[in-house]
Write a protein that holds these residues in place. Structure first.
Motif, PDB file in Angstrom:
ATOM      1  N   ALA A 112      -2.947  11.501  14.786  1.00 37.80           N
ATOM      2  CA  ALA A 112      -2.173  10.468  14.482  1.00 37.80           C
ATOM      3  C   ALA A 112      -1.601   9.421  15.449  1.00 37.80           C
ATOM      4  N   GLN A 113      -1.578   9.859  16.783  1.00 35.37           N
ATOM      5  CA  GLN A 113      -1.402   9.039  17.577  1.00 35.37           C
ATOM      6  C   GLN A 113      -2.501   8.073  18.064  1.00 35.37           C
ATOM      7  N   ALA A 114      -3.759   8.324  17.687  1.00 31.23           N
ATOM      8  CA  ALA A 114      -4.949   7.849  17.778  1.00 31.23           C
ATOM      9  C   ALA A 114      -5.125   6.511  16.864  1.00 31.23           C
ATOM     10  N   GLN A 115      -4.617   6.742  15.587  1.00 31.81           N
ATOM     11  CA  GLN A 115      -4.511   5.926  14.711  1.00 31.81           C
ATOM     12  C   GLN A 115      -3.213   5.034  14.867  1.00 31.81           C
ATOM     13  N   ARG A 116      -3.299   3.625  15.048  1.00 31.22           N
ATOM     14  CA  ARG A 116      -2.133   2.955  15.523  1.00 31.22           C
ATOM     15  C   ARG A 116      -1.438   1.992  14.172  1.00 31.22           C
ATOM     16  N   SER A 117      -0.493   2.072  14.308  1.00 31.17           N
ATOM     17  CA  SER A 117       0.294   1.220  13.226  1.00 31.17           C
ATOM     18  C   SER A 117      -0.357  -0.284  13.699  1.00 31.17           C
ATOM     19  N   GLY A 118      -0.350  -1.215  12.597  1.00 38.18           N
ATOM     20  CA  GLY A 118      -0.413  -2.525  13.013  1.00 38.18           C
ATOM     21  C   GLY A 118      -1.405  -3.381  11.812  1.00 38.18           C
ATOM     22  N   LEU A 119      -1.706  -4.486  12.261  1.00 38.19           N
ATOM     23  CA  LEU A 119      -2.517  -5.233  11.229  1.00 38.19           C
ATOM     24  C   LEU A 119      -4.187  -4.926  11.393  1.00 38.19           C
ATOM     25  N   TYR A 120      -4.774  -4.976  10.223  1.00 42.15           N
ATOM     26  CA  TYR A 120      -6.214  -4.810  10.488  1.00 42.15           C
ATOM     27  C   TYR A 120      -7.021  -5.764   9.587  1.00 42.15           C
ATOM     28  N   ASP A 121      -8.203  -6.345   9.906  1.00 39.72           N
ATOM     29  CA  ASP A 121      -8.947  -7.093   9.102  1.00 39.72           C
ATOM     30  C   ASP A 121      -9.881  -6.124   7.951  1.00 39.72           C
ATOM     31  N   VAL A 122      -9.838  -6.340   6.973  1.00 38.02           N
ATOM     32  CA  VAL A 122     -10.858  -5.436   6.043  1.00 38.02           C
ATOM     33  C   VAL A 122     -11.774  -6.189   5.274  1.00 38.02           C
ATOM     34  N   SER A 123     -12.822  -5.475   5.132  1.00 36.96           N
ATOM     35  CA  SER A 123     -14.125  -5.909   4.389  1.00 36.96           C
ATOM     36  C   SER A 123     -14.466  -4.804   3.851  1.00 36.96           C
ATOM     37  N   GLY A 124     -14.951  -5.195   2.211  1.00 31.19           N
ATOM     38  CA  GLY A 124     -15.478  -4.069   1.590  1.00 31.19           C
ATOM     39  C   GLY A 124     -16.354  -4.545   0.408  1.00 31.19           C
ATOM     40  N   THR A 125     -16.666  -3.389  -0.127  1.00 30.30           N
ATOM     41  CA  THR A 125     -17.382  -3.624  -1.442  1.00 30.30           C
ATOM     42  C   THR A 125     -16.798  -2.975  -2.817  1.00 30.30           C
ATOM     43  N   ASN A 126     -16.516  -3.439  -3.612  1.00 33.65           N
ATOM     44  CA  ASN A 126     -15.789  -3.046  -5.065  1.00 33.65           C
ATOM     45  C   ASN A 126     -16.837  -2.200  -5.636  1.00 33.65           C
ATOM     46  N   PRO A 127     -16.353  -1.161  -6.349  1.00 33.25           N
ATOM     47  CA  PRO A 127     -17.383  -0.204  -7.186  1.00 33.25           C
ATOM     48  C   PRO A 127     -18.468  -1.115  -8.003  1.00 33.25           C
ATOM     49  N   ASP A 128     -17.852  -2.289  -8.453  1.00 32.42           N
ATOM     50  CA  ASP A 128     -19.059  -2.804  -9.141  1.00 32.42           C
ATOM     51  C   ASP A 128     -20.087  -3.765  -8.428  1.00 32.42           C
TER      52      ASP A 128
ATOM     53  N   SER B  39     -19.368  -6.006  -6.222  1.00 33.66           N
ATOM     54  CA  SER B  39     -18.985  -7.264  -5.223  1.00 33.66           C
ATOM     55  C   SER B  39     -18.223  -7.349  -4.032  1.00 33.66           C
ATOM     56  N   LEU B  40     -17.968  -8.123  -3.228  1.00 31.43           N
ATOM     57  CA  LEU B  40     -17.727  -8.100  -2.065  1.00 31.43           C
ATOM     58  C   LEU B  40     -16.070  -8.572  -1.570  1.00 31.43           C
ATOM     59  N   TYR B  41     -15.465  -8.051  -0.746  1.00 33.57           N
ATOM     60  CA  TYR B  41     -13.940  -8.421  -0.765  1.00 33.57           C
ATOM     61  C   TYR B  41     -13.391  -8.640   0.798  1.00 33.57           C
ATOM     62  N   THR B  42     -12.611  -9.350   1.150  1.00 29.13           N
ATOM     63  CA  THR B  42     -11.950  -9.300   2.338  1.00 29.13           C
ATOM     64  C   THR B  42     -10.639  -9.518   2.506  1.00 29.13           C
ATOM     65  N   GLY B  43      -9.768  -9.133   3.556  1.00 23.78           N
ATOM     66  CA  GLY B  43      -8.410  -9.008   3.204  1.00 23.78           C
ATOM     67  C   GLY B  43      -7.848  -8.656   4.593  1.00 23.78           C
ATOM     68  N   THR B  44      -6.664  -8.111   4.544  1.00 23.69           N
ATOM     69  CA  THR B  44      -5.990  -7.646   5.634  1.00 23.69           C
ATOM     70  C   THR B  44      -5.138  -6.117   5.069  1.00 23.69           C
ATOM     71  N   LEU B  45      -5.179  -5.377   5.960  1.00 25.33           N
ATOM     72  CA  LEU B  45      -4.379  -4.056   5.860  1.00 25.33           C
ATOM     73  C   LEU B  45      -3.313  -3.985   6.749  1.00 25.33           C
ATOM     74  N   THR B  46      -2.053  -3.487   6.281  1.00 26.83           N
ATOM     75  CA  THR B  46      -0.970  -3.302   7.241  1.00 26.83           C
ATOM     76  C   THR B  46      -0.593  -1.843   7.162  1.00 26.83           C
ATOM     77  N   LEU B  47      -0.940  -1.349   8.214  1.00 27.70           N
ATOM     78  CA  LEU B  47      -0.822   0.358   8.463  1.00 27.70           C
ATOM     79  C   LEU B  47       0.703   0.553   9.322  1.00 27.70           C
ATOM     80  N   GLN B  48       1.698   1.239   8.637  1.00 30.80           N
ATOM     81  CA  GLN B  48       2.697   1.921   9.219  1.00 30.80           C
ATOM     82  C   GLN B  48       2.967   3.265   9.212  1.00 30.80           C
ATOM     83  N   GLN B  49       2.972   3.928  10.631  1.00 27.49           N
ATOM     84  CA  GLN B  49       3.276   5.124  10.766  1.00 27.49           C
ATOM     85  C   GLN B  49       4.630   5.440  10.431  1.00 27.49           C
ATOM     86  N   VAL B  50       5.051   6.628   9.524  1.00 27.31           N
ATOM     87  CA  VAL B  50       6.222   6.855   9.049  1.00 27.31           C
ATOM     88  C   VAL B  50       6.466   8.340   9.124  1.00 27.31           C
TER      89      VAL B  50
END
Length: 116
Positions: free
Chosen positions: A17-33, A35-46
């Motif tokens: 858990a400590q190795a995975q840090r909270s913060g902002l990530y850039d994401v890129s991916g492929t949808n199940p159909d 198609s491609l997508y990009t965006g951001t992910l905010t990860l917050q340890q709770v």
């Protein structure tokens, strides 16, 4: 000596858990159909191994929760009216690499999240 062992065990269990840090990530991916997508992910340890996640993809905001176990992050999220889930490998670079799907789908998507 048993106190030292207990402390070592606690640290080993907490490390993923400590190795995975909270913060902002850039994401890129492929949808199940496919198609491609990009965006951001905010990860917050709770918690010790629990996280809140918020993806921003285009005009969509996708909320979810996750749990780290070993070198894996399991997530559940709401995609409109559909419930989705995914499994991500925690890489030594800080990247998350995984697959995801929505309940009832016959296909999976892929995603890589890179810390900023």
């Amino acid at each position: 000596m048993s106190l030292l062992r207990a402390l070592a065990l606690f640290l080993l269990l907490a490390l993923p858990a400590q190795a995975q840090r909270s913060g902002l990530y850039d994401v890129s991916g492929t949808n199940p159909d496919g198609s491609l997508y990009t965006g951001t992910l905010t990860l917050q340890q709770v918690g010790l191994s629990s996280f809140q996640l918020s993806w921003s993809v285009g005009t969509n905001t996708i909320e979810g929760v996750g749990m780290v176990s070993g070198l894996m992050l399991a997530v559940v999220f709401q995609l409109g009216e559909q419930t989705g889930m995914g499994m991500y490998e925690l890489r030594s670079t800080g990247e998350l690499s995984g697959t995801w799907t929505v309940i009832g789908s016959q296909a999976t998507g892929t995603e890589i999240a890179r810390p900023r």
